[in-house]
Design a protein around this motif. Structure first.
Motif, PDB file in Angstrom:
ATOM      1  N   SER A 412      65.954  18.737  38.139  1.00 18.84           N
ATOM      2  CA  SER A 412      66.816  18.773  39.327  1.00 18.84           C
ATOM      3  C   SER A 412      68.276  19.013  38.961  1.00 18.84           C
ATOM      4  CB  SER A 412      66.692  17.467  40.122  1.00 18.84           C
ATOM      5  OG  SER A 412      67.134  16.362  39.345  1.00 18.84           O
ATOM      6  N   ALA A 413      68.676  18.559  37.776  1.00 18.64           N
ATOM      7  CA  ALA A 413      70.058  18.767  37.334  1.00 18.64           C
ATOM      8  C   ALA A 413      70.256  20.150  36.727  1.00 18.64           C
ATOM      9  CB  ALA A 413      70.440  17.697  36.311  1.00 18.64           C
ATOM     10  N   GLY A 414      69.161  20.888  36.515  1.00 17.93           N
ATOM     11  CA  GLY A 414      69.266  22.240  35.970  1.00 17.93           C
ATOM     12  C   GLY A 414      69.316  22.314  34.460  1.00 17.93           C
ATOM     13  N   TYR A 415      69.046  21.178  33.785  1.00 11.39           N
ATOM     14  CA  TYR A 415      69.068  21.193  32.325  1.00 11.39           C
ATOM     15  C   TYR A 415      67.863  21.944  31.748  1.00 11.39           C
ATOM     16  CZ  TYR A 415      72.526  17.478  32.989  1.00 11.39           C
ATOM     17  OH  TYR A 415      73.623  16.769  33.377  1.00 11.39           O
ATOM     18  N   THR A 416      66.726  21.879  32.462  1.00 12.82           N
ATOM     19  CA  THR A 416      65.518  22.577  32.020  1.00 12.82           C
ATOM     20  C   THR A 416      64.882  23.291  33.209  1.00 12.82           C
ATOM     21  OG1 THR A 416      64.094  20.649  32.448  1.00 12.82           O
ATOM     22  CG2 THR A 416      65.047  20.843  30.244  1.00 12.82           C
ATOM     23  N   GLN A 417      63.980  24.210  32.914  1.00 12.79           N
ATOM     24  CA  GLN A 417      63.184  24.878  33.944  1.00 12.79           C
ATOM     25  C   GLN A 417      61.735  24.990  33.474  1.00 12.79           C
ATOM     26  OE1 GLN A 417      65.098  28.628  35.130  1.00 12.79           O
ATOM     27  NE2 GLN A 417      65.784  27.595  36.996  1.00 12.79           N
ATOM     28  N   TRP A 418      61.253  23.903  32.911  1.00 12.37           N
ATOM     29  CA  TRP A 418      59.887  23.881  32.390  1.00 12.37           C
ATOM     30  C   TRP A 418      58.849  24.012  33.502  1.00 12.37           C
ATOM     31  CZ3 TRP A 418      61.119  19.006  28.978  1.00 12.37           C
ATOM     32  CH2 TRP A 418      61.902  19.412  27.898  1.00 12.37           C
ATOM     33  N   LEU A 419      59.208  23.608  34.713  1.00 12.21           N
ATOM     34  CA  LEU A 419      58.265  23.674  35.842  1.00 12.21           C
ATOM     35  C   LEU A 419      58.500  24.908  36.708  1.00 12.21           C
ATOM     36  CD1 LEU A 419      58.177  19.906  36.926  1.00 12.21           C
ATOM     37  CD2 LEU A 419      56.688  21.116  35.326  1.00 12.21           C
ATOM     38  N   GLY A 420      59.193  25.893  36.173  1.00 19.16           N
ATOM     39  CA  GLY A 420      59.423  27.122  36.920  1.00 19.16           C
ATOM     40  C   GLY A 420      60.660  27.047  37.788  1.00 19.16           C
ATOM     41  N   GLU A 421      60.743  27.969  38.742  1.00 16.75           N
ATOM     42  CA  GLU A 421      61.925  28.069  39.594  1.00 16.75           C
ATOM     43  C   GLU A 421      61.685  27.581  41.017  1.00 16.75           C
ATOM     44  OE1 GLU A 421      63.343  32.051  39.411  1.00 16.75           O
ATOM     45  OE2 GLU A 421      63.789  31.988  37.261  1.00 16.75           O
ATOM     46  N   SER A 422      60.633  26.839  41.250  1.00 12.66           N
ATOM     47  CA  SER A 422      60.368  26.306  42.586  1.00 12.66           C
ATOM     48  C   SER A 422      61.403  25.242  42.941  1.00 12.66           C
ATOM     49  CB  SER A 422      58.963  25.708  42.661  1.00 12.66           C
ATOM     50  OG  SER A 422      58.768  24.746  41.639  1.00 12.66           O
ATOM     51  N   HIS A 423      61.459  24.872  44.228  1.00 10.01           N
ATOM     52  CA  HIS A 423      62.447  23.895  44.695  1.00 10.01           C
ATOM     53  C   HIS A 423      62.237  22.551  43.995  1.00 10.01           C
ATOM     54  CE1 HIS A 423      64.699  21.285  47.463  1.00 10.01           C
ATOM     55  NE2 HIS A 423      65.346  22.376  47.812  1.00 10.01           N
ATOM     56  N   LYS A 424      63.334  21.823  43.818  1.00 12.09           N
ATOM     57  CA  LYS A 424      63.246  20.560  43.076  1.00 12.09           C
ATOM     58  C   LYS A 424      62.325  19.539  43.759  1.00 12.09           C
ATOM     59  CE  LYS A 424      67.543  18.612  45.022  1.00 12.09           C
ATOM     60  NZ  LYS A 424      68.873  18.046  44.677  1.00 12.09           N
ATOM     61  N   TYR A 425      62.183  19.595  45.092  1.00 12.63           N
ATOM     62  CA  TYR A 425      61.288  18.648  45.755  1.00 12.63           C
ATOM     63  C   TYR A 425      59.828  19.038  45.571  1.00 12.63           C
ATOM     64  CZ  TYR A 425      65.578  16.905  47.897  1.00 12.63           C
ATOM     65  OH  TYR A 425      66.829  16.387  48.099  1.00 12.63           O
ATOM     66  N   THR A 426      59.559  20.327  45.403  1.00 13.36           N
ATOM     67  CA  THR A 426      58.208  20.766  45.057  1.00 13.36           C
ATOM     68  C   THR A 426      57.845  20.245  43.670  1.00 13.36           C
ATOM     69  OG1 THR A 426      58.510  22.775  46.374  1.00 13.36           O
ATOM     70  CG2 THR A 426      56.699  22.767  44.789  1.00 13.36           C
ATOM     71  N   LYS A 427      58.810  20.302  42.756  1.00 13.38           N
ATOM     72  CA  LYS A 427      58.595  19.748  41.416  1.00 13.38           C
ATOM     73  C   LYS A 427      58.393  18.235  41.480  1.00 13.38           C
ATOM     74  CE  LYS A 427      61.455  23.304  39.182  1.00 13.38           C
ATOM     75  NZ  LYS A 427      62.664  23.575  38.366  1.00 13.38           N
ATOM     76  N   LEU A 428      59.175  17.576  42.343  1.00 18.62           N
ATOM     77  CA  LEU A 428      59.051  16.126  42.486  1.00 18.62           C
ATOM     78  C   LEU A 428      57.669  15.752  42.999  1.00 18.62           C
ATOM     79  CD1 LEU A 428      60.303  13.306  42.410  1.00 18.62           C
ATOM     80  CD2 LEU A 428      61.252  13.732  44.693  1.00 18.62           C
ATOM     81  N   LEU A 429      57.132  16.534  43.932  1.00 22.82           N
ATOM     82  CA  LEU A 429      55.791  16.278  44.453  1.00 22.82           C
ATOM     83  C   LEU A 429      54.752  16.423  43.345  1.00 22.82           C
ATOM     84  CD1 LEU A 429      53.749  15.769  46.705  1.00 22.82           C
ATOM     85  CD2 LEU A 429      53.886  18.212  47.289  1.00 22.82           C
ATOM     86  N   ALA A 430      54.847  17.482  42.554  1.00 20.88           N
ATOM     87  CA  ALA A 430      53.893  17.702  41.461  1.00 20.88           C
ATOM     88  C   ALA A 430      53.964  16.565  40.436  1.00 20.88           C
ATOM     89  CB  ALA A 430      54.171  19.038  40.792  1.00 20.88           C
ATOM     90  N   ILE A 431      55.182  16.149  40.108  1.00 17.67           N
ATOM     91  CA  ILE A 431      55.362  15.059  39.135  1.00 17.67           C
ATOM     92  C   ILE A 431      54.809  13.749  39.685  1.00 17.67           C
ATOM     93  CG2 ILE A 431      57.103  13.631  37.984  1.00 17.67           C
ATOM     94  CD1 ILE A 431      58.841  16.188  37.792  1.00 17.67           C
ATOM     95  N   SER A 432      55.096  13.449  40.966  1.00 17.42           N
ATOM     96  CA  SER A 432      54.631  12.203  41.579  1.00 17.42           C
ATOM     97  C   SER A 432      53.109  12.144  41.629  1.00 17.42           C
ATOM     98  CB  SER A 432      55.213  12.063  42.989  1.00 17.42           C
ATOM     99  OG  SER A 432      56.621  11.984  42.959  1.00 17.42           O
ATOM    100  N   LEU A 433      52.485  13.248  42.010  1.00 19.01           N
ATOM    101  CA  LEU A 433      51.018  13.302  42.047  1.00 19.01           C
ATOM    102  C   LEU A 433      50.426  13.091  40.660  1.00 19.01           C
ATOM    103  CD1 LEU A 433      50.170  16.195  44.547  1.00 19.01           C
ATOM    104  CD2 LEU A 433      49.321  13.837  44.662  1.00 19.01           C
ATOM    105  N   THR A 434      51.023  13.729  39.675  1.00 17.69           N
ATOM    106  CA  THR A 434      50.538  13.605  38.296  1.00 17.69           C
ATOM    107  C   THR A 434      50.623  12.161  37.807  1.00 17.69           C
ATOM    108  OG1 THR A 434      51.234  15.877  37.811  1.00 17.69           O
ATOM    109  CG2 THR A 434      50.847  14.422  35.932  1.00 17.69           C
TER     110      THR A 434
END
Length: 461
Positions: A412-434
């Motif tokens: 979310s801070a832009g230090y990495t893009q390991w999860l691609g370029e999708s929105h940060k809340y989409t990444k948060l959902l994937a992380i939370s589910l995992t």
């Protein structure tokens, strides 16, 4: 407007100090008991629950999410307040069904010393982030970071709140919460009436963002619904208030706090929504609100933020002192040591404010993500009644959640893009589910491995 705001804040601060009784013992300072040794009433406990969760950061986040993502963004933030319902069930199970007097006592019984070490680390980080976020909001209201007005406002707010918090501890926090919540409701009601009078609060404005399941607002709603199972257990302010009154009062205070908080967040968030509907170009939310509402509503808007920041900060400080002195036993649980702990947490919060981090929602998201290691603890050990979960399952769940929280912060801070370029809340959902699925699988695997040795012994007999 700035002068009027300063006068209003000064009056609230002076009255808060005036009604704060000086704690004469540990019962008042750490347990919230009155000088007569009585627990708080239902009204006092409910309003304290509400005002300590409708803090300045929450109000601002609800408005900002509404500004960018419409009603779906505000609903997403309001969904976190369903935590009062899951929190009520957690408290009822820990305290009245299993018979423990704190969350730490339950965890040490189930997982030993590492159970509380992991938990205390997570809630310690949360408490520091709460101090930071609520002080930060004051700075945002009064000027540009680094400016004289900004620095003065931040310092004075922190010192004044610290003074009356140190005087009375948790009992003082409960008393001032009652006064500050009544004032907050009065101001929020007046602000709502003034906004309605402008004709800006219309259905068209509220629905300026259409619903799309892959938009950030709806995605954040799903994230909130995943995190509310564990979120309350890692909030020491809420949990502390679950151990100071009888069962009926405690349960009712949580239920009433849920609907009152939900409505307040929706109302305040709606101001951000109408700002989003009327914003011109790259106009900021506060500038839009000032243009369409005028000075008086914006003055009330800012005063409500300050009051909520003050009420939350004193409660956070009382929980911090209890955590260090009573729950962790790092120091002797005395009033003097409790006051020293409060001062240390305020200093830590001020250091974070002046370090340059200004992302308010990141603290919520990172904290909520880290707390998800507690979800399998609640499902299996607390509500499921299992006492045979191995320590390695607990530790693996903890480190998985911690890694997920760190990953979200980095992405979310832009230090990495390991999860691609999708929105940060989409990444948060994937992380939370995992984290949620992994934690439950780790606990299930631990149960299976615990059963295997006994099955082998039975087969050899």
């Amino acid at each position: 407007m700035e002068t009027t705001l300063i006068i209003a804040i000064t009056c609230v601060a002076i009255f808060s100090v005036f009604i704060t009784p000086k704690a004469k013992g540990n019962g008042a300072f750490f347990q919230g008991l009155s000088p007569e040794g009585k627990a708080p009433s239902l009204l006092m406990l409910t309003f304290s629950q509400v005002t300590t969760w409708i803090f300045a950061r929450s109000l601002l986040n609800a408005a900002i999410l509404g500004f960018y993502y419409g009603v779906w963004g505000t609903l997403a933030y309001a969904a976190y307040y369903l935590s009062f319902l899951t929190g009520a069930k957690i408290i009822d199970s820990v305290r009245f069904q299993h018979g423990f007097d704190s969350i730490q006592a339950f965890l040490i019984d189930r997982f030993g010393p590492w159970g509380t070490r992991c938990y205390n680390f997570v809630i310690g980080v949360r408490l520091v982030s709460e101090v930071f976020a609520n002080i930060l909001v004051i700075g945002i209201l009064f000027g540009v970071a680094g400016g004289t007005a900004y620095t003065t406002a931040v310092a004075l707010f922190a010192v004044v709140t610290l003074v009356y918090s140190m005087l009375g501890g948790l009992h003082a926090s409960l008393r001032t919460d009652l006064f500050q919540m009544l004032l907050f409701l009065l101001l929020l009601g007046a602000l709502t009436v003034l906004v309605l009078a402008t004709g800006q609060l219309t259905s068209a404005a509220l629905l300026f963002k259409s619903f799309a399941i892959n938009d950030p607002g709806p995605i954040l709603i799903v994230v909130a619904l995943l995190q509310i199972w564990s979120y309350p257990m890692h909030d020491p302010v809420m949990m502390d208030r679950g151990f100071i009154a009888d069962r009926k009062t405690t349960r009712q205070s949580f239920y009433h706090a849920a609907w009152i908080s939900f409505i307040c967040i929706i109302l305040f968030g709606s101001f951000g929504i109408i700002a989003g509907a009327n914003a011109i170009g790259g106009e900021a939310m506060n500038a839009t609100l000032m243009r369409i509402l005028g000075e008086t509503p914006m003055l009330l808007f800012n005063i409500t933020l300050v009051i909520s920041a003050m009420s939350t900060l004193d409660s956070t400080l009382s929980s911090a002192s209890k955590l260090v002195a009573v729950d962790m036993r790092w120091i002797e649980p005395s009033v003097v040591n409790g006051r020293i702990t409060m001062a240390v947490f305020v200093l830590l919060g001020l250091l974070l404010v002046f370090s340059g981090n200004k992302d308010l929602f990141s603290a919520v998201a990172v904290s909520g993500t880290a707390s998800m290691y507690l979800a399998p603890v609640i499902f299996f050990s607390l509500w499921g009644g299992r006492t045979d979960i191995p320590l390695w399952s607990y530790l693996c769940s903890f480190f998985t959640a911690l890694a997920g929280a760190a990953l979200y912060f980095s992405e979310s801070a832009g230090y990495t893009q390991w999860l691609g370029e999708s929105h940060k809340y989409t990444k948060l959902l994937a992380i939370s589910l995992t984290i949620l699925i992994s934690g439950c699988l780790l606990f299930w695997a631990g149960l299976i491995r615990q059963k295997q040795p006994s099955n082998l012994r039975e087969s050899t007999v």
